[in-house]
Design an enzyme around this catalytic site. Structure first.
Site, PDB file in Angstrom:
ATOM      1  N   HIS A  95       0.769  -1.083  -0.137  1.00 60.37           N
ATOM      2  CA  HIS A  95      -0.036   0.157  -0.029  1.00 60.37           C
ATOM      3  C   HIS A  95       0.942   1.198   0.166  1.00 60.37           C
ATOM      4  O   HIS A  95       1.752   1.473   0.880  1.00 60.37           O
ATOM      5  CB  HIS A  95      -0.962  -0.148   1.167  1.00 60.37           C
ATOM      6  CG  HIS A  95      -1.658   1.191   1.400  1.00 60.37           C
ATOM      7  ND1 HIS A  95      -1.788   1.998   2.767  1.00 60.37           N
ATOM      8  CD2 HIS A  95      -2.682   1.449   0.521  1.00 60.37           C
ATOM      9  CE1 HIS A  95      -2.753   2.614   2.339  1.00 60.37           C
ATOM     10  NE2 HIS A  95      -3.586   2.553   1.309  1.00 60.37           N
ATOM     11  N   ARG A  96       0.676   1.872  -1.022  1.00 55.45           N
ATOM     12  CA  ARG A  96       1.838   3.287  -1.084  1.00 55.45           C
ATOM     13  C   ARG A  96       3.028   2.915  -1.375  1.00 55.45           C
ATOM     14  O   ARG A  96       3.890   3.731  -0.955  1.00 55.45           O
ATOM     15  CB  ARG A  96       1.521   4.225  -0.225  1.00 55.45           C
ATOM     16  CG  ARG A  96      -0.197   4.578  -0.138  1.00 55.45           C
ATOM     17  CD  ARG A  96      -0.319   5.732   1.037  1.00 55.45           C
ATOM     18  NE  ARG A  96      -1.761   5.677   1.356  1.00 55.45           N
ATOM     19  CZ  ARG A  96      -2.237   6.475   2.392  1.00 55.45           C
ATOM     20  NH1 ARG A  96      -1.378   7.400   3.029  1.00 55.45           N
ATOM     21  NH2 ARG A  96      -3.616   6.297   2.753  1.00 55.45           N
ATOM     22  N   GLU A 122       0.466  -0.762  -4.694  1.00 59.39           N
ATOM     23  CA  GLU A 122      -1.043   0.272  -4.726  1.00 59.39           C
ATOM     24  C   GLU A 122      -0.494   1.673  -4.536  1.00 59.39           C
ATOM     25  O   GLU A 122       0.520   2.034  -3.694  1.00 59.39           O
ATOM     26  CB  GLU A 122      -1.817  -0.059  -3.631  1.00 59.39           C
ATOM     27  CG  GLU A 122      -3.275   0.865  -3.811  1.00 59.39           C
ATOM     28  CD  GLU A 122      -3.101   2.148  -2.952  1.00 59.39           C
ATOM     29  OE1 GLU A 122      -4.142   2.873  -3.113  1.00 59.39           O
ATOM     30  OE2 GLU A 122      -2.311   2.382  -2.364  1.00 59.39           O
ATOM     31  N   ASP A 138      -1.355   6.132  -5.417  1.00 62.49           N
ATOM     32  CA  ASP A 138      -2.410   7.054  -5.606  1.00 62.49           C
ATOM     33  C   ASP A 138      -2.071   8.163  -6.679  1.00 62.49           C
ATOM     34  O   ASP A 138      -0.822   8.646  -6.594  1.00 62.49           O
ATOM     35  CB  ASP A 138      -2.888   7.946  -4.620  1.00 62.49           C
ATOM     36  CG  ASP A 138      -3.011   6.962  -3.379  1.00 62.49           C
ATOM     37  OD1 ASP A 138      -4.094   6.353  -3.221  1.00 62.49           O
ATOM     38  OD2 ASP A 138      -2.231   6.421  -2.335  1.00 62.49           O
ATOM     39  N   HIS A 194      -0.924  10.912  -2.581  1.00 62.76           N
ATOM     40  CA  HIS A 194      -2.292  10.500  -1.952  1.00 62.76           C
ATOM     41  C   HIS A 194      -3.310  11.820  -1.779  1.00 62.76           C
ATOM     42  O   HIS A 194      -4.451  11.495  -2.377  1.00 62.76           O
ATOM     43  CB  HIS A 194      -2.040   9.824  -0.683  1.00 62.76           C
ATOM     44  CG  HIS A 194      -3.469   9.256  -0.085  1.00 62.76           C
ATOM     45  ND1 HIS A 194      -4.161  10.221   0.835  1.00 62.76           N
ATOM     46  CD2 HIS A 194      -4.027   8.020  -0.138  1.00 62.76           C
ATOM     47  CE1 HIS A 194      -5.180   9.565   1.229  1.00 62.76           C
ATOM     48  NE2 HIS A 194      -5.165   8.282   0.741  1.00 62.76           N
ATOM     49  N   GLU A 210      -4.636   4.097  -8.247  1.00 64.67           N
ATOM     50  CA  GLU A 210      -6.015   4.421  -7.427  1.00 64.67           C
ATOM     51  C   GLU A 210      -6.105   6.002  -8.165  1.00 64.67           C
ATOM     52  O   GLU A 210      -5.251   6.660  -7.603  1.00 64.67           O
ATOM     53  CB  GLU A 210      -5.972   4.624  -6.065  1.00 64.67           C
ATOM     54  CG  GLU A 210      -7.439   4.873  -5.633  1.00 64.67           C
ATOM     55  CD  GLU A 210      -7.588   5.107  -4.096  1.00 64.67           C
ATOM     56  OE1 GLU A 210      -6.494   4.691  -3.301  1.00 64.67           O
ATOM     57  OE2 GLU A 210      -8.528   6.054  -3.669  1.00 64.67           O
ATOM     58  N   LYS A 229      -7.429   9.132  -7.757  1.00 64.07           N
ATOM     59  CA  LYS A 229      -8.055  10.118  -6.607  1.00 64.07           C
ATOM     60  C   LYS A 229      -8.762  11.309  -7.260  1.00 64.07           C
ATOM     61  O   LYS A 229      -8.263  12.509  -7.029  1.00 64.07           O
ATOM     62  CB  LYS A 229      -6.657  10.611  -5.781  1.00 64.07           C
ATOM     63  CG  LYS A 229      -6.273   9.495  -4.832  1.00 64.07           C
ATOM     64  CD  LYS A 229      -6.957   9.167  -3.694  1.00 64.07           C
ATOM     65  CE  LYS A 229      -6.526   8.342  -2.733  1.00 64.07           C
ATOM     66  NZ  LYS A 229      -7.617   7.573  -1.934  1.00 64.07           N
ATOM     67  N   ASP A 241       0.076  -2.231   4.538  1.00 63.49           N
ATOM     68  CA  ASP A 241       1.293  -1.586   4.785  1.00 63.49           C
ATOM     69  C   ASP A 241       2.282  -2.425   5.327  1.00 63.49           C
ATOM     70  O   ASP A 241       3.489  -1.962   5.597  1.00 63.49           O
ATOM     71  CB  ASP A 241       0.920  -0.464   5.974  1.00 63.49           C
ATOM     72  CG  ASP A 241       0.127   0.570   5.411  1.00 63.49           C
ATOM     73  OD1 ASP A 241       0.012   1.079   4.394  1.00 63.49           O
ATOM     74  OD2 ASP A 241      -1.112   0.799   6.119  1.00 63.49           O
TER      75      ASP A 241
HETATM   76  O1  G3P Z   1      -6.588   1.381  -2.465  1.00 61.32           O
HETATM   77  C1  G3P Z   1      -7.077   1.220  -1.224  1.00 61.32           C
HETATM   78  C2  G3P Z   1      -6.610   2.337  -0.385  1.00 61.32           C
HETATM   79  O2  G3P Z   1      -5.309   2.810  -0.801  1.00 61.32           O
HETATM   80  C3  G3P Z   1      -7.879   3.328  -0.420  1.00 61.32           C
HETATM   81  O3  G3P Z   1      -7.383   4.179   0.825  1.00 61.32           O
HETATM   82  O4  G3P Z   1      -6.983   6.320   1.498  1.00 61.32           O
HETATM   83  O5  G3P Z   1      -5.384   4.742   1.712  1.00 61.32           O
HETATM   84  O6  G3P Z   1      -5.967   5.609  -0.469  1.00 61.32           O
HETATM   85  P1  G3P Z   1      -6.492   5.424   0.860  1.00 61.32           P
HETATM   86 CA    CA Z   2      -4.901   4.452  -2.193  1.00 63.31          CA
END
Ligand code: G3P
Ligand code: CA
Length: 240
Positions: free
Chosen positions: A7-8, A34, A36, A49, A106, A108, A226
């Site tokens: 994640h990120r 993943e 953003d 993000h 993702e 945004k 994470d």
């Molecule tokens: O893609 C899943 C998750 O990343 C969505 O929430 O706020 O972490 O971008 P957020």
């Molecule tokens: Ca995200």
């Protein structure tokens, strides 16, 4: 086998959504990333993000008000005391030529509509020949549908915060091949039925041991976390 998505990026010693975090994720052996994306004033897709640069960089203001040449001067590595610029999406896609990672982009665009974002992202993905390694997701489901219409060969997946009734029916209705639900808002039964109906389920953001075990035990399609190193380690306990 359940795929593990960082994640990120992997943020143990790098800041979120930086090239350092993506490279670290690849080094620890994740299946995917993943990240953003937002859009600058001059139409560059950048990996960050928040709509504002304030939390993750040494600058202030909205991404949409920056020219790319100016946003590049900011330091997005401040969370880890390093110097790392905000990546352009094309930088990430270029680096992906050297590995086999999957990348969940993702969009945004649920707060600002970012006209042209879908076209630009898809153009970049196609230019780099990565259509089969990209998943486009968003909380903006109109954008998910539009992305599918622009490029039916790129996988799409709506993001959910809430409990959706029969999410596989919804996913099929918008031609999405996956769903990305909040992990605490979906039951094992619904995950299994969704997968049985040919829709991948990739819950976010799963960090606790108990939740990782739960999803690995039912061989969920993927986990967005994470804690990719912990997730990869726990995954070894589950034949899949
Ligand atoms: O893609 C899943 C998750 O990343 C969505 O929430 O706020 O972490 O971008 P957020
Ligand atoms: Ca995200």
């Amino acid at each position: 086998m359940t795929q593990i998505f960082a994640h990120r990026g992997y943020t143990a010693s790098s800041s979120e959504n930086t090239m350092s975090a993506f490279i670290e994720a690849e080094e620890v052996g994740v299946d995917g990333l993943e990240l953003d994306v937002q859009l600058t004033k001059d139409g560059e897709i950048v990996v960050i993000h928040d709509e504002k640069v304030n939390r993750t960089t040494d600058g202030s203001g909205y991404v949409k008000d920056f020219l790319f040449k100016d946003i590049r001067k900011l330091n997005a590595g401040k969370q880890c005391g390093k110097r790392d610029p905000i990546p352009a999406l094309n930088e990430v896609l270029d680096w992906m030529q050297s590995n086999q990672l999957i990348c969940n982009i993702e969009l945004k665009n649920d707060r600002f509509p970012y006209k042209g974002m879908e076209e630009r992202v898809i153009q970049l993905v196609q230019n780099y020949g990565l259509t089969d390694r990209i998943i486009i997701s968003s909380f903006n489901h109109y954008s998910v549908v539009y992305s599918y219409q622009l490029a039916p060969d790129i996988e799409t997946a709506p993001l959910f915060n809430e409990r959706i009734f029969m999410p596989w029916v919804y996913a099929q209705s918008i031609k999405a091949k996956g769903i990305h639900p909040k992990y605490s808002r979906i039951t094992d039964k619904i995950i299994k039925t969704t997968m049985e109906n040919g829709i991948a389920v990739r819950p976010y953001t799963v960090n606790k041991d108990v939740d990782l075990h739960r999803l690995l035990n039912i061989n969920c399609s993927a986990i967005i976390t994470d804690e990719p190193v912990k997730a990869l380690s726990i995954r070894k306990q589950y034949p899949g």
